[in-house]
Design a protein around this motif. Sequence first.
Motif: not given
Length: 362
Positions: A236-237, A211, A265, A232
Amino acid sequence: MAQEVRGVVAPGKNAPVRVETIVVPDPGPGEAVVQVQACGVCHTDLHYKQGGISDAYPFLLGHEAAGVVEAVGEGVTDVAPGDFVILNWRAVCGQCRACKRGRPWYCFDTHNAARKMSLASDGSVLEPALGIGAFAEKTLVAAGQCTKVDPAVSPAVAGLLGCGVMAGIGAAVNTGQVTRGDSVAVIGCGGVGDAAIAGARLAGAAKIIAVDIDDRKLTTAEKIGATHTVNSSTADPVAAIRELTDGFGADVVIEAVGRPETYEQAFYARDLAGTVVLVGVPTPEMRLELPLLDVFGRGGALKSSWYGDCLPSRDFPMLIDLHQQGRLDLGAFVTETIALDEIEQAFARMHGGDVLRSVVVF
Ligand code: APR
Ligand code: ZN
Ligand code: ZN
């Protein structure tokens, strides 16, 4: 006899670095003088220059290095002149509670070399970055900061293990305990995150999700071993990582940025009872707010990784062997080799996100 060599000094807050003549004394008891062959340019060197770590200027920069032991002081038996070594920034005591419990990376009483190197011009005592100071033709360190490895490996590659690459590989292998078949997500794919990807691959992870907010970084991450990528800045990671893991989240999520939003996250992108490994270093003012019910309810572990929780004497030779066997491509982390007087430009390129590592070779 003290000797004079060239070294890169940060003279004051934010001032450009300078190549200066450094006086390196003979090694005292427990010390070694190392002829530096290569030293990587790390963010921490830039932070020293900018005043983010300490204001004990002038600093002798550089701490990601390999070289050959030139001389040792009294009582040194683990290394000898002629040995090819990787330098580490913690010579541990072996006696304190952390050392005795097998966690020397938390040693309370590190024994790095004393501040004995100085500027030839005015005699001011230099503070070596992370107790090493290896942007210099020779440096004085504690013998415990030297780990002997196979001299057949290129110094530019070996030196990387002294800091960032070890931090990343160790975050996956030592702290995260990634194991065969695991799903792993790595948030932030700079040098440290990419090394975590290499570590996850080495440990046999089945899925490695990279990511980042920069597509160039994701391309490199794939070359190093990522099986999936998520940008990202456009997706939306957390949702993307869940989707890639059958809705569960990753077994191990490694945060390699050091910001509250990426910490959060990482927290939510792991599977229930999964592990979050925090390797990105936040600033003192950063805060993270989480619902306690989520902290309680999701189980698992939140672990920070300090220097990749590495044991230099165990990990450095092992990783060099794996590299020599073609099972770990440490060479992929060396973007360019440069000369000692090109460090300012290397800082600029690092800032621009163009390089994984610039390595000074002597
Ligand atoms: N989300 C995802 N990735 C991000 C974000 C974000 N919000 N912000 C930055 N990044 C990416 C950058 O694009 C870059 O690829 O994180 C990466 C950070 O990489 P580097 O700046 O090269 O830093 P690196 O040397 O890898 O260190 C990362 O680990 O050891 C610590 O102090 C170190 O905190 C730093 C972190
Ligand atoms: Zn100790
Ligand atoms: Zn470093």
